[in-house]
Design a protein around this motif. Structure first.
Motif, PDB file in Angstrom:
ATOM      1  N   ASN A 138       4.256 -14.150 -14.571  1.00 41.94           N
ATOM      2  CA  ASN A 138       4.757 -13.667 -15.858  1.00 41.94           C
ATOM      3  C   ASN A 138       5.145 -12.193 -15.829  1.00 41.94           C
ATOM      4  O   ASN A 138       6.003 -11.752 -16.604  1.00 41.94           O
ATOM      5  CB  ASN A 138       3.695 -13.888 -16.948  1.00 41.94           C
ATOM      6  CG  ASN A 138       3.435 -15.364 -17.202  1.00 41.94           C
ATOM      7  OD1 ASN A 138       4.303 -16.202 -16.959  1.00 41.94           O
ATOM      8  ND2 ASN A 138       2.229 -15.692 -17.659  1.00 41.94           N
ATOM      9  N   SER A 139       4.515 -11.426 -14.944  1.00 35.07           N
ATOM     10  CA  SER A 139       4.849  -9.998 -14.844  1.00 35.07           C
ATOM     11  C   SER A 139       5.951  -9.749 -13.808  1.00 35.07           C
ATOM     12  O   SER A 139       6.259  -8.595 -13.498  1.00 35.07           O
ATOM     13  CB  SER A 139       3.603  -9.194 -14.473  1.00 35.07           C
ATOM     14  OG  SER A 139       3.091  -9.608 -13.229  1.00 35.07           O
ATOM     15  N   HIS A 140       6.504 -10.837 -13.249  1.00 36.84           N
ATOM     16  CA  HIS A 140       7.626 -10.788 -12.291  1.00 36.84           C
ATOM     17  C   HIS A 140       7.257 -10.166 -10.956  1.00 36.84           C
ATOM     18  O   HIS A 140       8.141  -9.813 -10.164  1.00 36.84           O
ATOM     19  CB  HIS A 140       8.819 -10.027 -12.897  1.00 36.84           C
ATOM     20  CG  HIS A 140       9.293 -10.577 -14.211  1.00 36.84           C
ATOM     21  ND1 HIS A 140       9.846 -11.836 -14.342  1.00 36.84           N
ATOM     22  CD2 HIS A 140       9.232 -10.039 -15.466  1.00 36.84           C
ATOM     23  CE1 HIS A 140      10.133 -12.053 -15.613  1.00 36.84           C
ATOM     24  NE2 HIS A 140       9.773 -10.977 -16.324  1.00 36.84           N
ATOM     25  N   VAL A 141       5.962 -10.052 -10.670  1.00 35.29           N
ATOM     26  CA  VAL A 141       5.552  -9.566  -9.353  1.00 35.29           C
ATOM     27  C   VAL A 141       5.911 -10.594  -8.291  1.00 35.29           C
ATOM     28  O   VAL A 141       6.365 -10.243  -7.189  1.00 35.29           O
ATOM     29  CB  VAL A 141       4.037  -9.275  -9.332  1.00 35.29           C
ATOM     30  CG1 VAL A 141       3.573  -8.960  -7.907  1.00 35.29           C
ATOM     31  CG2 VAL A 141       3.701  -8.130 -10.255  1.00 35.29           C
ATOM     32  N   THR A 142       5.726 -11.873  -8.623  1.00 30.89           N
ATOM     33  CA  THR A 142       6.034 -12.944  -7.669  1.00 30.89           C
ATOM     34  C   THR A 142       7.503 -12.917  -7.271  1.00 30.89           C
ATOM     35  O   THR A 142       7.848 -13.051  -6.092  1.00 30.89           O
ATOM     36  CB  THR A 142       5.675 -14.315  -8.275  1.00 30.89           C
ATOM     37  OG1 THR A 142       4.288 -14.336  -8.598  1.00 30.89           O
ATOM     38  CG2 THR A 142       5.976 -15.440  -7.287  1.00 30.89           C
ATOM     39  N   SER A 143       8.401 -12.731  -8.254  1.00 24.69           N
ATOM     40  CA  SER A 143       9.837 -12.693  -7.936  1.00 24.69           C
ATOM     41  C   SER A 143      10.195 -11.447  -7.140  1.00 24.69           C
ATOM     42  O   SER A 143      11.084 -11.471  -6.294  1.00 24.69           O
ATOM     43  CB  SER A 143      10.651 -12.751  -9.230  1.00 24.69           C
ATOM     44  OG  SER A 143      10.313 -11.670 -10.087  1.00 24.69           O
ATOM     45  N   ASP A 144       9.489 -10.335  -7.380  1.00 23.00           N
ATOM     46  CA  ASP A 144       9.766  -9.093  -6.643  1.00 23.00           C
ATOM     47  C   ASP A 144       9.338  -9.187  -5.184  1.00 23.00           C
ATOM     48  O   ASP A 144      10.045  -8.745  -4.279  1.00 23.00           O
ATOM     49  CB  ASP A 144       9.047  -7.916  -7.297  1.00 23.00           C
ATOM     50  CG  ASP A 144       9.737  -7.444  -8.571  1.00 23.00           C
ATOM     51  OD1 ASP A 144      10.859  -7.905  -8.830  1.00 23.00           O
ATOM     52  OD2 ASP A 144       9.147  -6.629  -9.310  1.00 23.00           O
ATOM     53  N   ILE A 145       8.182  -9.763  -4.961  1.00 17.49           N
ATOM     54  CA  ILE A 145       7.639  -9.796  -3.599  1.00 17.49           C
ATOM     55  C   ILE A 145       8.083 -11.026  -2.830  1.00 17.49           C
ATOM     56  O   ILE A 145       8.125 -11.026  -1.600  1.00 17.49           O
ATOM     57  CB  ILE A 145       6.097  -9.719  -3.653  1.00 17.49           C
ATOM     58  CG1 ILE A 145       5.522  -9.386  -2.284  1.00 17.49           C
ATOM     59  CG2 ILE A 145       5.492 -11.012  -4.156  1.00 17.49           C
ATOM     60  CD1 ILE A 145       4.017  -9.161  -2.289  1.00 17.49           C
ATOM     61  N   PHE A 158       5.411   0.039  -5.991  1.00 16.22           N
ATOM     62  CA  PHE A 158       5.151   0.141  -4.556  1.00 16.22           C
ATOM     63  C   PHE A 158       5.955  -0.904  -3.781  1.00 16.22           C
ATOM     64  O   PHE A 158       6.547  -0.602  -2.735  1.00 16.22           O
ATOM     65  CB  PHE A 158       3.651  -0.057  -4.313  1.00 16.22           C
ATOM     66  CG  PHE A 158       3.260  -0.082  -2.867  1.00 16.22           C
ATOM     67  CD1 PHE A 158       3.387   1.058  -2.078  1.00 16.22           C
ATOM     68  CD2 PHE A 158       2.766  -1.237  -2.281  1.00 16.22           C
ATOM     69  CE1 PHE A 158       3.030   1.045  -0.737  1.00 16.22           C
ATOM     70  CE2 PHE A 158       2.403  -1.266  -0.951  1.00 16.22           C
ATOM     71  CZ  PHE A 158       2.533  -0.120  -0.176  1.00 16.22           C
ATOM     72  N   ILE A 159       6.008  -2.128  -4.300  1.00 21.73           N
ATOM     73  CA  ILE A 159       6.748  -3.205  -3.624  1.00 21.73           C
ATOM     74  C   ILE A 159       8.220  -2.831  -3.485  1.00 21.73           C
ATOM     75  O   ILE A 159       8.831  -2.991  -2.411  1.00 21.73           O
ATOM     76  CB  ILE A 159       6.590  -4.522  -4.412  1.00 21.73           C
ATOM     77  CG1 ILE A 159       5.145  -5.025  -4.344  1.00 21.73           C
ATOM     78  CG2 ILE A 159       7.548  -5.586  -3.880  1.00 21.73           C
ATOM     79  CD1 ILE A 159       4.829  -6.152  -5.302  1.00 21.73           C
ATOM     80  N   ARG A 160       8.787  -2.319  -4.568  1.00 20.25           N
ATOM     81  CA  ARG A 160      10.209  -1.960  -4.538  1.00 20.25           C
ATOM     82  C   ARG A 160      10.468  -0.767  -3.617  1.00 20.25           C
ATOM     83  O   ARG A 160      11.474  -0.724  -2.898  1.00 20.25           O
ATOM     84  CB  ARG A 160      10.683  -1.663  -5.958  1.00 20.25           C
ATOM     85  CG  ARG A 160      10.732  -2.905  -6.836  1.00 20.25           C
ATOM     86  CD  ARG A 160      10.940  -2.575  -8.307  1.00 20.25           C
ATOM     87  NE  ARG A 160      10.877  -3.785  -9.124  1.00 20.25           N
ATOM     88  CZ  ARG A 160      10.859  -3.777 -10.455  1.00 20.25           C
ATOM     89  NH1 ARG A 160      10.897  -2.629 -11.114  1.00 20.25           N
ATOM     90  NH2 ARG A 160      10.795  -4.919 -11.122  1.00 20.25           N
ATOM     91  N   ALA A 161       9.555   0.198  -3.611  1.00 20.90           N
ATOM     92  CA  ALA A 161       9.721   1.364  -2.749  1.00 20.90           C
ATOM     93  C   ALA A 161       9.658   0.969  -1.279  1.00 20.90           C
ATOM     94  O   ALA A 161      10.427   1.484  -0.443  1.00 20.90           O
ATOM     95  CB  ALA A 161       8.642   2.396  -3.065  1.00 20.90           C
ATOM     96  N   VAL A 162       8.749   0.057  -0.940  1.00 21.24           N
ATOM     97  CA  VAL A 162       8.645  -0.417   0.443  1.00 21.24           C
ATOM     98  C   VAL A 162       9.900  -1.184   0.846  1.00 21.24           C
ATOM     99  O   VAL A 162      10.419  -1.034   1.969  1.00 21.24           O
ATOM    100  CB  VAL A 162       7.378  -1.286   0.613  1.00 21.24           C
ATOM    101  CG1 VAL A 162       7.366  -1.946   1.989  1.00 21.24           C
ATOM    102  CG2 VAL A 162       6.120  -0.450   0.421  1.00 21.24           C
TER     103      VAL A 162
END
Length: 602
Positions: free
Chosen positions: A532-539, A506-510
């Motif tokens: 660790n799941s790289h959500v922080t780096s994505d958002i 969802f983050i990448r699509a937005v």
């Protein structure tokens, strides 16, 4: 001190802390329970398809052992209606064989061993998978079966080779042979039922079942009704339950295993439900695993004294508590009193008319159908999981040839419906808007038809692999509906990698659509998981606002970030969107006062 040192033998703790003033209260409660248990245990033995004396044996041995080793101070174990019906169902195809009683006692032992095993490996919480609705459905179905099964005895209609017939077949036979009804038998049975009902209306503490059996005996003796076709209980030995070694047979054990598991499960459900129900008033802490062990020891031990499987009885346990019982000694004394009655008064029991015992059973069967609880479950939703599980179990209990299959059917349906419900990801869509006093309020919306500046997505509950697909689908529908998404995480109890994967998509699509996702109210225990799941780096670390002690602090910071992203400071006042005007109205020093409003559609 005693209670902790002898945790697994609670009787020792009770004796160590026992006071003299407790005994009179326990004795009175025991006498009251014994008056009720004698006719009940004989009636339940008939439901199980065995001689009434075995019901008395079970009421002695099982009650004493369960009271000594169980967790509850007030639960009274022994023969019960539902368990007796399961016993009859498990042994129905073997009735008439020479070794049927050996099979009965072996199955009782197997039930006990299974229950002890459940307690030792601490499966107390697993019993929660047997839902309340399944128990209500089974009990109602069992009540119907028990009632139909006693009609032939009440009407004194003899059925040849009845041991190989199902309850519904027996019912059909009775309905097609009503002309053979013995009116004397019917009259005595009706008298017993009337006496029980009248006693209950006069005073609930009156032993209606006992009175309802004693009075008809007078008619039997005066008018010699036994010579007019009224069948009597017959000889009952004046002796204590005799010790007899169990005949172990691997092939027989395999044949009985399915029924033993069902009896063990339902027995534990009954016992725990009763113990917890009384504990809500007595304030005693119940250890489910210890109660498992206590019930297991009661059944395994009773098997060596010619008893069939038993469990906790709600009626007798409630009477025990309401009669003033203080400790588990009351339950043990009730077993001793029944033993004394059997030892000295057994000869008089041979005059008890079978139709009267059938009358007792019919009243019990009627009360087994909990009409208020059934109405409550149905009222909550005819097609809800609880209602469907209840009706499926009830119908299966009545129609299926093997009752253990009905139990497993109800449990399977209950779990399946539970899993169906848990694959939904709880989510609320909230839109910030201006309140009357200048504060920001949140309106919950069901659907969003046009693109907005800000949407608050409130996630709730456990987000795990089972609900990840539903979460993904719901988020996909929102991608092009806003410039800024604030994902409020404060109500998320737990989240796994699969659900996080849905959030990353969802983050990448937005991002690709030119928007931004902001996390607010993130709990500290989730921080390492996000990194660790790289959500922080994505958002982006700047777009994650951790949960803070100050109420609405993370939401306030998230809205400030949204104002910055929308560039509200750079837009002329006349050209500012409603969102910018709203966001600039908040006061940083005091934060934003947020309230929820009713759901609307946008």
């Amino acid at each position: 001190m005693y209670l902790t040192r002898f945790k697994y033998i609670p009787l020792i703790g009770t004796i160590g802390n026992y006071k003299k003033e407790y005994f009179s209260k326990d004795l009175i409660a025991a006498l009251t329970v014994a008056v009720v248990v004698i006719p009940q245990s004989m009636a339940y033995a008939l439901i199980a398809g065995v001689n009434p004396v075995y019901g008395l044996y079970t009421a002695i041995v099982s009650t004493i052992l369960a009271s000594a080793f169980g967790s509850s101070n007030h639960i009274i174990a022994g023969p019960t209606n539902a368990i007796a019906l399961l016993v009859a169902g498990s042994l129905g195809s073997y009735m008439g064989q020479e070794n049927v009683y050996e099979m009965l006692f072996l199955m009782t032992f197997m039930v006990g061993v299974l229950q002890i095993l459940f307690g030792v490996i601490k499966l107390g919480k697993v019993i929660n998978f047997v839902s309340h609705s399944v128990v209500i459905g089974f009990t109602a179905g069992a009540g119907v079966l028990i009632g139909l099964g006693q009609l032939s005895t009440l009407l004194s209609i003899s059925i040849k080779d009845s041991s190989h017939m199902s309850t519904m077949q027996k019912f059909y036979y009775v309905m097609t042979h009503l002309s053979e009804t013995n009116l004397y038998a019917l009259g005595l049975g009706a008298m017993t039922m009337a006496i029980i009902i009248i006693c209950k209306k006069i005073n609930k503490k009156l032993p209606g079942a006992l009175i309802g059996i004693i009075i008809p005996i007078i008619f039997i003796v005066i008018f010699s009704l036994d010579q007019k076709g009224v069948k009597l209980t017959g000889y009952i030995p004046s002796s204590l339950p005799p010790f007899k070694m169990i005949q172990f047979d691997l092939q027989v054990a395999q044949n009985l295993f399915g029924g033993a598991v069902a009896i063990a499960i339902i027995g534990l459900v009954e016992a725990i439900a009763i113990a917890k129900s009384i504990a809500t008033t007595s304030r005693q802490k119940i250890d489910a695993n210890q109660e498992f062990i206590g019930q297991g020891i009661a059944n395994a031990g009773a098997a060596f004294f010619q008893c069939f499987a038993g469990s906790g009885s709600f009626t007798r346990s409630a009477i025990n508590y309401q009669s003033g019982a203080v400790t588990r000694i009351a339950g043990m004394l009730s077993g001793v009193i029944v033993a004394l009655v059997l030892l000295f008064f057994a000869p008089f029991a041979q005059y008890i008319p079978n139709p009267c015992l059938a009358g007792v059973i019919l009243v019990i069967a009627y009360n087994m159908v909990d009409k208020k609880e059934i109405a409550h479950i149905v009222k909550a939703g005819k097609f809800k999981s609880d209602s469907l599980a209840m009706w499926a179990t009830c119908i299966a209990t009545i129609l299926m040839p093997h009752l253990d299959v009905a139990i497993y059917t109800g449990i399977a349906i209950s779990i399946a419906l539970y899993l169906k419900d848990t694959n939904k990801a709880p989510m609320k869509l909230l839109l910030p808007s201006q309140g009357k006093n200048g504060e920001i309020i949140e309106k919950e919306v069901r659907t969003i038809k046009e693109k907005l500046d800000i949407i608050i997505v409130q996630l709730e509950g456990n987000l795990f692999f089972g609900s990840a697909e539903d979460l993904q689908n719901k988020l996909d529908d929102l991608v092009d509906k806003s410039k800024v998404f604030i994902l409020r995480m404060k109500y998320v109890a737990n989240i796994d990698l699969t659900a996080l994967g849905a959030l990353k998509v969802f983050i990448r699509a937005v991002k690709e659509s030119g928007g931004l996702v902001i996390f607010s109210g993130v709990k500290s225990e989730f921080n390492n998981l996000l990194i660790n799941s790289h959500v922080t780096s994505d958002i982006g670390e700047d777009n994650i606002f951790m949960s803070e002690n100050e109420i609405f602090a993370s939401s306030t910071n998230a809205l400030k970030k949204a104002r910055s992203v929308l560039g509200c400071e750079l837009i002329a006042d006349d050209d500012k969107s409603a969102a910018c005007v709203l966001l600039e109205s908040e006061v940083p020093e005091t934060g934003i006062n947020m309230r929820n409003k009713n759901t609307v559609s946008f």
